[in-house]
Write a protein that holds these residues in place. Structure first.
Motif, mmCIF file in Angstrom:
data_model
loop_
_atom_site.group_PDB
_atom_site.id
_atom_site.type_symbol
_atom_site.label_atom_id
_atom_site.label_comp_id
_atom_site.label_asym_id
_atom_site.label_seq_id
_atom_site.Cartn_x
_atom_site.Cartn_y
_atom_site.Cartn_z
ATOM 1 N N GLN A 357 0.820 -1.204 0.000
ATOM 2 C CA GLN A 357 0.000 0.000 0.000
ATOM 3 C C GLN A 357 0.862 1.266 0.000
ATOM 4 N N ALA A 358 1.944 1.205 0.750
ATOM 5 C CA ALA A 358 2.866 2.349 0.759
ATOM 6 C C ALA A 358 3.461 2.586 -0.630
ATOM 7 N N GLU A 359 3.744 1.487 -1.315
ATOM 8 C CA GLU A 359 4.303 1.613 -2.667
ATOM 9 C C GLU A 359 3.274 2.218 -3.620
ATOM 10 N N VAL A 360 1.998 1.842 -3.428
ATOM 11 C CA VAL A 360 0.945 2.419 -4.278
ATOM 12 C C VAL A 360 0.825 3.916 -4.028
ATOM 13 N N ALA A 361 0.835 4.302 -2.765
ATOM 14 C CA ALA A 361 0.718 5.715 -2.430
ATOM 15 C C ALA A 361 1.886 6.521 -3.001
ATOM 16 N N GLN A 362 3.052 5.952 -2.914
ATOM 17 C CA GLN A 362 4.242 6.615 -3.451
ATOM 18 C C GLN A 362 4.161 6.746 -4.969
ATOM 19 N N ALA A 363 3.655 5.700 -5.639
ATOM 20 C CA ALA A 363 3.530 5.730 -7.100
ATOM 21 C C ALA A 363 2.507 6.781 -7.531
ATOM 22 N N LYS A 364 1.415 6.910 -6.741
ATOM 23 C CA LYS A 364 0.420 7.931 -7.069
ATOM 24 C C LYS A 364 1.008 9.346 -6.932
ATOM 25 N N ALA A 365 1.768 9.546 -5.871
ATOM 26 C CA ALA A 365 2.393 10.865 -5.691
ATOM 27 C C ALA A 365 3.375 11.183 -6.833
ATOM 28 N N ALA A 366 4.149 10.171 -7.243
ATOM 29 C CA ALA A 366 5.103 10.362 -8.347
ATOM 30 C C ALA A 366 4.367 10.655 -9.649
ATOM 31 N N LEU A 367 3.208 9.996 -9.828
ATOM 32 C CA LEU A 367 2.434 10.222 -11.040
ATOM 33 C C LEU A 367 1.896 11.651 -11.092
ATOM 34 N N GLU A 368 1.388 12.132 -9.956
ATOM 35 C CA GLU A 368 0.884 13.499 -9.925
ATOM 36 C C GLU A 368 1.996 14.513 -10.204
ATOM 37 N N GLN A 369 3.160 14.214 -9.633
ATOM 38 C CA GLN A 369 4.311 15.095 -9.885
ATOM 39 C C GLN A 369 4.726 15.063 -11.364
ATOM 40 N N ALA A 370 4.710 13.871 -11.973
ATOM 41 C CA ALA A 370 5.076 13.727 -13.390
ATOM 42 C C ALA A 370 4.073 14.459 -14.277
ATOM 43 N N ARG A 371 2.780 14.369 -13.910
ATOM 44 C CA ARG A 371 1.767 15.067 -14.696
ATOM 45 C C ARG A 371 1.966 16.584 -14.617
ATOM 46 N N ALA A 372 2.244 17.081 -13.425
ATOM 47 C CA ALA A 372 2.468 18.515 -13.257
ATOM 48 C C ALA A 372 3.702 18.974 -14.029
ATOM 49 N N THR A 373 4.767 18.138 -13.921
ATOM 50 C CA THR A 373 6.000 18.480 -14.658
ATOM 51 C C THR A 373 5.769 18.476 -16.153
ATOM 52 N N LYS A 374 5.030 17.470 -16.649
ATOM 53 C CA LYS A 374 4.757 17.403 -18.087
ATOM 54 C C LYS A 374 3.969 18.626 -18.547
ATOM 55 N N ALA A 375 2.962 19.005 -17.783
ATOM 56 C CA ALA A 375 2.167 20.172 -18.165
ATOM 57 C C ALA A 375 3.030 21.427 -18.207
ATOM 58 N N GLU A 376 3.918 21.562 -17.203
ATOM 59 C CA GLU A 376 4.792 22.734 -17.162
ATOM 60 C C GLU A 376 5.775 22.741 -18.326
ATOM 61 N N LYS A 377 6.425 21.605 -18.561
ATOM 62 C CA LYS A 377 7.428 21.539 -19.631
ATOM 63 C C LYS A 377 6.780 21.676 -21.016
ATOM 64 N N SER A 378 5.587 21.107 -21.175
ATOM 65 C CA SER A 378 4.907 21.223 -22.473
ATOM 66 C C SER A 378 4.544 22.669 -22.764
ATOM 67 N N ALA A 379 4.030 23.357 -21.754
ATOM 68 C CA ALA A 379 3.686 24.767 -21.943
ATOM 69 C C ALA A 379 4.929 25.584 -22.274
ATOM 70 N N ALA A 380 6.044 25.289 -21.572
ATOM 71 C CA ALA A 380 7.293 26.007 -21.842
ATOM 72 C C ALA A 380 7.794 25.714 -23.253
ATOM 73 N N ALA A 381 7.634 24.455 -23.683
ATOM 74 C CA ALA A 381 8.079 24.091 -25.025
ATOM 75 C C ALA A 381 7.247 24.811 -26.088
ATOM 76 N N PHE A 382 5.925 24.833 -25.899
ATOM 77 C CA PHE A 382 5.069 25.540 -26.843
ATOM 78 C C PHE A 382 5.422 27.029 -26.884
ATOM 79 N N ALA A 383 5.662 27.619 -25.731
ATOM 80 C CA ALA A 383 6.025 29.037 -25.679
ATOM 81 C C ALA A 383 7.364 29.281 -26.382
ATOM 82 N N ALA A 384 8.327 28.366 -26.183
ATOM 83 C CA ALA A 384 9.631 28.505 -26.819
ATOM 84 C C ALA A 384 9.518 28.381 -28.334
ATOM 85 N N VAL A 385 8.653 27.483 -28.790
ATOM 86 C CA VAL A 385 8.447 27.327 -30.238
ATOM 87 C C VAL A 385 7.819 28.585 -30.825
ATOM 88 N N GLU A 386 6.839 29.141 -30.117
ATOM 89 C CA GLU A 386 6.211 30.372 -30.595
ATOM 90 C C GLU A 386 7.219 31.520 -30.609
#
Length: 552
Positions: A357-386
């Motif tokens: 269960q601890a491993e599941v909780a940790q994986a969920k937290a990592a997933l949320e962090q990865a999603r936030a990072t992806k959204a941030e990096k994607s927005a930065a990439a789109f802005a850099a391309v523009e």
């Protein structure tokens, strides 16, 4: 004149025969010697000797050969009173712009510069079946050692092309009558001189008969527009010491740290300023574009890595959830019977389940962090391309400004066609602008007239113009016998008066204000206006010729 021999014989016959034979022989020898001197050429008479019975000229002395010099008079004719100007122009070079007028009827070409007539030469134009077209052209290509692309590589030294279909001026045989396949042949001694006089874009007029530019003025002709530019005082002072209408110097870019002064520049000088500014803008824009590209590439790589990390986080969560749903069984040393097993209504999770269960909780937290990072990096990439696209557009725009500045530094040409009912502006052989135009009495011919800007006034506010009116030609109706008697086939074509004079043609044109404004911003020495009944010739290229008008 009495023959000395006959006189001597009569005298001897009258004398007594008793004279000695020696005296007779002596007298005859003297007479024969005198007769030889009288009948011999002057050179022999001066030398006082020669063969008594048959004169033999003395052998000429051997002298060092002088270096052959081409006599311009042998290959060209200058108008009366113009020989001095032609000789002076050969030494110092003509004053631009230079124009060439070819008279098909006279089989000669006249060269004019800003000061008037320069020189003239014989030519040989196209023969029957290969007539040289008459009309308005310009030099669109030059080559010292050209070979024909049409006639089996025939040599065309000092070639100056006026159409892409194969008509050119070049050195060749000039027999005194039309003999070419359409080109305009020049004497071998004159072709190199003309090659050195002209520049690309020089006006070439091919006329049925001889015409010449004349001084001309008319209210419709545009005047140059001088442009105000802020320049450093030092540069402005240096420029003021020179002619007020010369080209701008290389250091006319405004310097905010130095005192500036307003300077009026002509269109060509202003184009030089525009080019310097555009070059600076292009350098800055290119640097910004390069930096934006690197930033976009970096941001793109980070966005791709964030996507990879997100995929990995999702996979880790699935694996942790699967493990938690089916934990590994806990091993036991002794198995008790079911009847003796204690009853546990609130069983405590095993260590393995807790870990899963601890491993599941940790994986969920990592997933949320990865999603936030992806959204941030994607927005930065789109802005850099523009940002990169914007920087690239600015760099391209700066490059276009350089092209425009270079175009503005060349002569401007304007064409008004009654046939097309439009006005066209080209510069550096490229189309700039066109619009409908009103010509009064549009059904009545207007002729073909070429107006050339040859010299600005001291302050650049006015322009001196010359005008050439093309004669209208009609096909010859004479017999073949009459044509044979004429010097050339073109000479048999009768020229008629043009439908309009140069002034009358402009009187019928209503030039729009926006057209006048555009022309004034581009007009300088070498600019021209062509008014004609004819449409633009198919010989024209979109970006590789000036206006071409065919009148036959």
């Amino acid at each position: 004149m009495r023959n000395p021999i006959s006189g001597a014989i009569s005298t001897l016959a009258a004398r007594p025969l008793v004279r000695s034979a020696l005296t007779v022989v002596t007298a005859l020898s003297a007479v024969l010697f005198a007769d030889a001197l009288l009948s011999a050429p002057p050179a022999a008479a001066q030398q006082g000797f020669g063969n008594f019975f048959s004169y033999q000229a003395p052998k000429p002395r051997r002298t060092a050969k002088k270096k052959r010099q081409v006599d311009p008079a042998a290959t060209q004719r200058a108008e009366p009173g113009k020989a001095g100007e032609a000789k002076k122009a050969e030494k110092s070079g003509p004053t631009q712009p230079v124009s060439i007028i070819v008279s098909l009827g006279d089989q000669h070409a006249s060269i004019y510069d800003a000061n008037g007539f320069v020189t003239r030469t014989r030519v040989s134009s196209g023969q029957a079946g290969h007539r040289t077209p008459s009309g308005v052209f310009s030099i669109i290509g030059k080559s010292r050692w050209h070979r024909s692309n049409i006639y089996s590589g025939a040599p065309m030294p000092y070639m100056q092309r006026i159409t892409w279909s194969g008509v050119a001026l070049h050195a060749g045989v000039v027999p005194g009558y039309p003999a070419s396949h359409g080109c305009i042949r020049l004497p071998a001694g004159f072709a190199p001189q003309l090659f050195g006089m002209t520049r690309m874009g020089a006006r070439v007029v091919v006329s049925p008969s001889d015409v010449q530019p004349v001084e001309f003025s008319h209210p419709l002709l545009p005047t140059p527009k001088m442009q105000e530019v802020q320049v450093p005082q030092e540069t402005a002072t240096q420029t003021a010491q020179q002619a007020s209408v010369e080209l701008a110097s290389a250091d006319v870019s405004p310097d905010k740290t130095a005192a500036t002064e307003t300077k009026l520049l002509n269109p060509i000088a202003f184009a030089s300023v525009l080019k310097k500014r555009a070059v600076a803008e292009k350098a800055a824009a290119s640097a910004a574009e390069k930096a934006a590209l690197q930033a976009a590439q970096t941001a793109g790589a980070e966005a791709r890595q964030a996507t990879t990390d997100l995929d990995k986080a999702e996979a880790n969560l699935k694996a942790a959830e699967a493990k938690a749903a089916d934990p590994a069984p806990v091993p036991s040393a002794k198995v008790q019977p079911a009847s003796q097993a204690p009853t546990d209504t609130g069983a405590t999770p095993s260590p393995e389940e807790v870990a899963a269960q601890a491993e599941v909780a940790q994986a969920k937290a990592a997933l949320e962090q990865a999603r936030a990072t992806k959204a941030e990096k994607s927005a930065a990439a789109f802005a850099a391309v523009e940002a990169y696209k914007l920087a690239a557009a600015r760099a391209e725009e700066a490059g276009n400004l350089i092209d425009e500045a270079e175009r503005r530094s060349e002569q401007v040409s304007v064409l008004i066609s009654r046939k097309e009912g439009r006005i066209f502006i080209r510069q550096a052989w490229k189309p700039v602008w066109e619009a409908p135009i009103t010509i009064r009495d549009p059904e009545r011919p207007i002729g073909t007239h070429i107006y050339s800007a040859v010299e600005p006034s001291a302050d650049g506010s006015k322009m001196r113009w010359t005008a050439i009116t093309m004669p209208a030609a009609k096909a010859s109706t004479s017999s073949s016998r009459d044509r044979k008697k004429s010097k050339t086939a073109e000479a048999s074509q009768a020229a008629v008066a043009p439908p309009e004079t140069a002034s009358g043609a402009l009187d019928r044109i209503e030039l729009p204000d926006d057209a006048r404004q555009r022309i004034s911003e581009l007009l300088w020495t070498g600019g021209s206006l062509i008014v004609t009944d004819e449409p633009r010739s198919p010989e024209m290229s979109e970006n590789a010729t000036d206006f071409i008008v065919l009148t036959r």
